[in-house]
Design a protein around this motif. Structure first.
Motif, PDB file in Angstrom:
ATOM      1  N   GLU A  98       0.620  -1.061   0.350  1.00 53.82           N
ATOM      2  CA  GLU A  98       0.437  -0.116   0.398  1.00 53.82           C
ATOM      3  C   GLU A  98       0.795   1.164   0.015  1.00 53.82           C
ATOM      4  OE1 GLU A  98      -3.661   2.464   0.324  1.00 53.82           O
ATOM      5  OE2 GLU A  98      -2.877   0.866  -0.669  1.00 53.82           O
ATOM      6  N   HIS A  99       2.074   1.485   0.940  1.00 53.51           N
ATOM      7  CA  HIS A  99       2.676   2.384   0.518  1.00 53.51           C
ATOM      8  C   HIS A  99       2.787   2.629  -0.861  1.00 53.51           C
ATOM      9  CE1 HIS A  99       5.803   4.889   2.299  1.00 53.51           C
ATOM     10  NE2 HIS A  99       6.593   4.501   2.267  1.00 53.51           N
ATOM     11  N   TYR A 100       3.843   1.447  -0.856  1.00 56.21           N
ATOM     12  CA  TYR A 100       4.375   1.948  -2.558  1.00 56.21           C
ATOM     13  C   TYR A 100       3.321   2.129  -4.090  1.00 56.21           C
ATOM     14  CZ  TYR A 100       5.953  -0.152  -7.200  1.00 56.21           C
ATOM     15  OH  TYR A 100       6.185  -0.693  -8.534  1.00 56.21           O
ATOM     16  N   ARG A 101       2.361   2.062  -3.109  1.00 54.24           N
ATOM     17  CA  ARG A 101       0.846   2.195  -4.237  1.00 54.24           C
ATOM     18  C   ARG A 101       0.739   3.578  -4.395  1.00 54.24           C
ATOM     19  NH1 ARG A 101      -3.972   3.949  -3.845  1.00 54.24           N
ATOM     20  NH2 ARG A 101      -4.073   4.038  -1.735  1.00 54.24           N
ATOM     21  N   ARG A 102       0.738   3.920  -3.011  1.00 57.19           N
ATOM     22  CA  ARG A 102       0.818   5.406  -3.389  1.00 57.19           C
ATOM     23  C   ARG A 102       2.152   6.151  -3.804  1.00 57.19           C
ATOM     24  NH1 ARG A 102      -2.997   8.225   0.402  1.00 57.19           N
ATOM     25  NH2 ARG A 102      -1.549   8.826   1.710  1.00 57.19           N
ATOM     26  N   LEU A 103       2.977   5.568  -3.040  1.00 64.34           N
ATOM     27  CA  LEU A 103       3.907   6.798  -2.971  1.00 64.34           C
ATOM     28  C   LEU A 103       4.191   6.593  -4.578  1.00 64.34           C
ATOM     29  CD1 LEU A 103       7.409   5.442  -1.679  1.00 64.34           C
ATOM     30  CD2 LEU A 103       6.294   7.486  -1.339  1.00 64.34           C
ATOM     31  N   PHE A 104       4.065   5.846  -5.441  1.00 61.93           N
ATOM     32  CA  PHE A 104       3.732   5.892  -7.235  1.00 61.93           C
ATOM     33  C   PHE A 104       3.173   6.621  -7.597  1.00 61.93           C
ATOM     34  CE2 PHE A 104       6.301   2.583  -9.734  1.00 61.93           C
ATOM     35  CZ  PHE A 104       5.919   2.909 -11.050  1.00 61.93           C
ATOM     36  N   ALA A 105       1.788   6.818  -6.599  1.00 62.55           N
ATOM     37  CA  ALA A 105       1.141   7.848  -7.301  1.00 62.55           C
ATOM     38  C   ALA A 105       1.770   9.151  -6.832  1.00 62.55           C
ATOM     39  CB  ALA A 105      -0.576   7.633  -6.880  1.00 62.55           C
ATOM     40  N   ARG A 106       2.334   9.379  -6.125  1.00 55.17           N
ATOM     41  CA  ARG A 106       2.755  10.606  -5.784  1.00 55.17           C
ATOM     42  C   ARG A 106       3.573  11.652  -6.464  1.00 55.17           C
ATOM     43  NH1 ARG A 106       4.961  10.451  -0.148  1.00 55.17           N
ATOM     44  NH2 ARG A 106       5.583  12.501  -0.602  1.00 55.17           N
ATOM     45  N   VAL A 107       4.426  10.476  -6.735  1.00 57.76           N
ATOM     46  CA  VAL A 107       5.650  11.354  -7.634  1.00 57.76           C
ATOM     47  C   VAL A 107       5.208  11.157  -9.053  1.00 57.76           C
ATOM     48  CG1 VAL A 107       7.774   9.985  -9.133  1.00 57.76           C
ATOM     49  CG2 VAL A 107       7.823   9.287  -6.171  1.00 57.76           C
ATOM     50  N   ARG A 108       4.541  10.850  -9.939  1.00 62.59           N
ATOM     51  CA  ARG A 108       3.473  10.850 -10.982  1.00 62.59           C
ATOM     52  C   ARG A 108       2.567  11.999 -10.712  1.00 62.59           C
ATOM     53  NH1 ARG A 108       3.177   6.440 -14.397  1.00 62.59           N
ATOM     54  NH2 ARG A 108       1.872   6.696 -14.412  1.00 62.59           N
ATOM     55  N   GLY A 109       2.016  12.645  -9.945  1.00 57.55           N
ATOM     56  CA  GLY A 109       1.313  14.183  -8.987  1.00 57.55           C
ATOM     57  C   GLY A 109       0.168  13.265  -9.734  1.00 57.55           C
ATOM     58  N   GLN A 110      -0.140  12.291  -9.082  1.00 60.92           N
ATOM     59  CA  GLN A 110      -1.972  11.562  -9.297  1.00 60.92           C
ATOM     60  C   GLN A 110      -2.316  11.944  -8.251  1.00 60.92           C
ATOM     61  OE1 GLN A 110      -1.213   7.608 -10.726  1.00 60.92           O
ATOM     62  NE2 GLN A 110      -1.384   8.394 -12.711  1.00 60.92           N
ATOM     63  N   ASP A 111      -4.154  11.621  -8.185  1.00 62.13           N
ATOM     64  CA  ASP A 111      -4.599  12.047  -7.096  1.00 62.13           C
ATOM     65  C   ASP A 111      -4.516  10.575  -6.080  1.00 62.13           C
ATOM     66  OD1 ASP A 111      -4.747  14.688  -6.762  1.00 62.13           O
ATOM     67  OD2 ASP A 111      -6.681  14.351  -7.990  1.00 62.13           O
ATOM     68  N   SER A 112      -3.694  10.059  -4.859  1.00 59.41           N
ATOM     69  CA  SER A 112      -4.321   8.994  -4.984  1.00 59.41           C
ATOM     70  C   SER A 112      -5.408   8.539  -3.981  1.00 59.41           C
ATOM     71  CB  SER A 112      -2.432   9.091  -3.740  1.00 59.41           C
ATOM     72  OG  SER A 112      -3.007   7.526  -3.705  1.00 59.41           O
ATOM     73  N   SER A 113      -6.070   7.746  -3.982  1.00 56.71           N
ATOM     74  CA  SER A 113      -7.240   7.197  -2.894  1.00 56.71           C
ATOM     75  C   SER A 113      -5.922   7.522  -1.346  1.00 56.71           C
ATOM     76  CB  SER A 113      -7.377   5.945  -3.284  1.00 56.71           C
ATOM     77  OG  SER A 113      -6.697   4.706  -3.049  1.00 56.71           O
ATOM     78  N   PRO A 114      -6.402   7.565  -0.266  1.00 60.52           N
ATOM     79  CA  PRO A 114      -6.553   8.013   0.809  1.00 60.52           C
ATOM     80  C   PRO A 114      -5.680   6.315   1.327  1.00 60.52           C
ATOM     81  CG  PRO A 114      -9.227   8.446   1.150  1.00 60.52           C
ATOM     82  CD  PRO A 114      -8.542   7.360  -0.413  1.00 60.52           C
TER      83      PRO A 114
END
Length: 303
Positions: A268-284
């Motif tokens: 879950e942490h990996y998924r959220r990091l990936f979204a943050r790097v790509r500038g995407q709105d990550s789910s909670p």
């Protein structure tokens, strides 16, 4: 004496007229940016009203960041202000991006309380080119997902995940990239994520592994979030009803095994990091929901 001719200015009078130091004017004159119009009988440089205007132009171009060589090229007619300005805009844009990366790295260093060695590593990671960043991710993905007989659509989705920092990076994506790069280069993390992937990846021609929907869809997490809001604890009878609703007669031991592997890997942490790097709105962050579900599955198994 012709040094005192009213229509000409000594370098001292030119300095007084323009407000610039004599040493600056002398340097500009030596470099050809503001050449004297004449010499006095004593050999002193002399300037005229045109020289005053030329000094103002040189000062303006220098304040805009042009080097003296470029200034001389403009003044001699070998290039135009427009051409030089275009080149300097591109250079300034690159410099601004570099400064923003520096600011982001320093912000991360200040937040983490990093050592000098950690700071050097973070700076190197932050300044990698897009190709170098994607090479790190490609090598990671090959080790974690390579050789798995996954569905073509899912494989395409996985392998198209590239890392591209915004042109105008803020500390958020740069900090996320630094953390992600450190994470995916960790052999232990790669091994844990590989185990989780094997347990939760759909295989062509077969149904999804029990509990795989926890990771490939968000409905399970949303359902548990609503249950948690109502204050239901994992050991409560109502939690058992939620498990039946979510998984029916699926092998819950297999569900728990895949879930625990993901929690241990930090998927879950990996998924959220990936979204943050790509500038995407990550789910909670769903870590709380996933841990609640693991506890509920263990409680049901012991009941």
């Amino acid at each position: 004496m012709d040094d005192e001719r009213p229509d000409l200015l000594t370098i001292g009078r030119l300095a007084h007229r323009t407000g610039l130091p004599v040493r600056t004017l002398r340097f500009w004159s030596d470099e050809g940016a503001v050449p004297p119009v004449a010499r006095s009988a004593s050999g002193y440089r002399l300037y005229d009203a045109g020289s005053v205007a030329r000094v103002e132009l040189v000062r303006t171009l220098r304040e805009l960041g042009l080097g003296l060589d470029d200034v001389c090229r403009v003044l001699s007619g070998r290039t135009t202000v427009v051409e030089v300005a275009d080149a300097h805009v591109a250079a300034l844009d690159a410099r601004i991006r570099s400064l923003k990366v520096s600011r982001a790295v320093l912000s991360t260093v200040a937040t983490r309380g990093s050592t000098a060695e950690e700071t050097a590593l973070m700076n190197r990671l932050a300044r990698l080119s897009a190709a170098e960043r994607n090479q790190i991710i490609d090598e990671f993905q090959e080790e974690v997902f390579g050789g798995l007989d996954v569905e073509p659509r899912l494989r395409d989705r996985i392998l198209t995940f590239g890392i591209e920092l915004p042109d105008d990076p803020t500390p958020e994506p740069v900090d996320a990239w630094i953390e992600l790069a450190e994470l995916v280069r960790d052999p232990g993390f790669r091994a844990r994520l590989r185990t989780w992937t094997e347990l939760n990846t759909p295989v062509p021609g077969q149904g999804r592994p029990p509990g795989a929907s926890i990771w490939w869809a968000r409905q399970v997490v949303q359902t548990i979030a609503e249950v948690r809001k109502r204050g239901v604890v994992p050991e409560a009878p109502e939690a058992a009803e939620v498990l039946s609703e979510l998984f029916g007669d699926a092998d819950r031991t297999a569900v728990l095994r895949g879930l625990e592997a993901g929690i241990e890997a930090g998927a879950e942490h990996y998924r959220r990091l990936f979204a943050r790097v790509r500038g995407q709105d990550s789910s909670p962050d769903a870590t709380g929901e996933l841990e609640w579900l693991a506890r509920a599955l263990r409680a049901a198994d012991q009941a």
